[in-house]
Structures are given as structure tokens and as C-alpha cells.
Motif scaffolding. Structure first.
Motif, mmCIF file in Angstrom:
data_model
loop_
_atom_site.group_PDB
_atom_site.id
_atom_site.type_symbol
_atom_site.label_atom_id
_atom_site.label_comp_id
_atom_site.label_asym_id
_atom_site.label_seq_id
_atom_site.Cartn_x
_atom_site.Cartn_y
_atom_site.Cartn_z
ATOM 1 N N ARG A 75 0.863 -1.179 0.000
ATOM 2 C CA ARG A 75 0.000 0.000 0.000
ATOM 3 C C ARG A 75 0.905 1.236 0.000
ATOM 4 O O ARG A 75 1.875 1.285 0.739
ATOM 5 N N ASP A 76 0.607 2.213 -0.858
ATOM 6 C CA ASP A 76 1.408 3.438 -0.824
ATOM 7 C C ASP A 76 0.553 4.613 -0.363
ATOM 8 O O ASP A 76 -0.667 4.499 -0.252
ATOM 9 N N GLN A 77 1.201 5.729 -0.085
ATOM 10 C CA GLN A 77 0.501 6.890 0.455
ATOM 11 C C GLN A 77 -0.414 7.561 -0.548
ATOM 12 O O GLN A 77 -1.261 8.346 -0.178
ATOM 13 N N ALA A 165 -7.525 1.616 5.275
ATOM 14 C CA ALA A 165 -6.342 1.285 6.082
ATOM 15 C C ALA A 165 -6.569 0.135 7.059
ATOM 16 O O ALA A 165 -5.631 -0.593 7.381
#
Length: 185
Positions: A75-77, A165
């Protein structure tokens, strides 16, 4: 990081066999297994971040001899989830990629062979996630894999919208292959 994975996956179809699970016994056809999630590592030669192919989140064995090994689900920002893995031919003959892996949307069929038909399912919310498309409608996934020679493998990736998240597991669904549950890192 997603751009680095995208660029490294588009750079070529042969991983040189570095993702081989040497010493592991192959699972029977039509099966899937999962393992704990691992973080990607930096490739010091190219300066790009690539998945650590010594790690395995899941191994999905198709009944025809294709094996899909998932190395990372990162998962990236920016709100993306990138799945990286290796597609292997476990037989002694040439295997042709499945047309169903590409999906059937008009925008992605013009891309040619791809993994745009791969989906993720988040079971608690009962949500399905599809491979992202760029502004031209092209899928953000490996393209051009038409076949894999006997005993060889190809590095592949697919980028999806990231689940919330609090979601730590998703089911990876590759058409014509068993479903595998993978951990998101």
C-alpha cells in the motif's frame, strides 16, 4: 514506490529466474496457499524499489501448469495497492497466456494481453477492486505476456485502488485460477 514498481515491471518480461522457490515442493494443480506478508526491499544495482522475490505471500497453482507466486502487496501513500509476483510455467512445454486474464473491457482489450482481469475482493465489506486504468484507459498492470516457455517465469504486477487502512487481507482472484488470500503491507 508504485512508480518504481511500474517502471521495473514494464522493463522486461524475464526476471532471470531470481524468483525461483528452489527446494520447495510444488503444490498440486488447482491449489492456492498463503504466507505472512513481507516488505519489499531496495534493489541496490538499479536504485529502484522492487519486491523481494525470496518472500512469498501466496502461491496459486492453476490446473494447466501455470503458477502465480505473489511476492508483495504494498500500500502506498497515494492510495494505491501494488501486487507484485511471478508467473511461472511449471511444465516441460510452452504455455499460452489465458485470454481471460486480460479482461473484456473495450478499453483494456486494445492493450493486448495483460492482467487487467485480475481482481481483489475485500470480504468484510464485500467490495471488489479492479486493476486501475490510466487516463487513456490502459490498465496499470503487466502487458504483452503471450506465453511462457517451459520452466521459465515472468515478473508481473497489477495496481489497484487501496482498500481502507483497516483492511489487512484481500482475496486475489486471477481468472481460471483458485482464489488466494493475501496480507497487505
Amino acid at each position: 514506490m508504485a512508480l518504481a514498481v511500474l517502471l521495473s515491471a514494464c522493463g522486461g518480461g524475464d526476471d532471470g529466474g531470481g524468483g525461483d522457490n528452489a527446494g520447495k515442493e510444488p503444490e498440486k494443480a488447482g491449489s492456492a496457499s498463503s504466507a505472512p506478508a513481507e516488505q519489499p526491499t531496495a534493489d541496490t544495482d538499479s536504485g529502484m524499489t522492487v519486491p523481494d522475490t525470496t518472500k512469498t505471500l501466496a502461491t496459486i497453482n492453476g490446473s494447466d501448469g501455470f503458477q502465480f507466486v505473489v511476492h508483495s502487496a504494498v500500500r502506498d501513500q497515494g492510495g494505491f495497492l501494488t501486487i507484485s509476483g511471478t508467473l511461472k510455467n511449471t511444465t516441460s512445454k510452452l504455455l499460452v497466456a489465458k485470454a481471460q486474464w486480460s479482461g473484456t473491457e473495450i478499453n483494456v482489450t486494445r492493450t493486448g494481453p495483460s492482467f487487467a482481469g485480475v481482481t481483489l475482493v475485500e470480504k468484510n465489506e464485500k467490495k471488489r477492486y479492479y486493476v486501475l486504468r490510466d487516463t487513456e484507459g490502459y490498465p496499470l498492470t503487466t502487458t504483452g505476456v503471450t506465453s511462457v516457455k517451459a520452466g521459465e517465469s515472468v515478473a508481473v504486477f497489477a495496481q489497484f485502488p487501496a482498500p481502507p487502512a483497516n483492511v489487512t487481507q484481500v482475496d486475489l482472484q486471477i481468472p481460471l485460477m483458485p482464489v488466494a488470500t493475501i496480507e497487505i503491507s
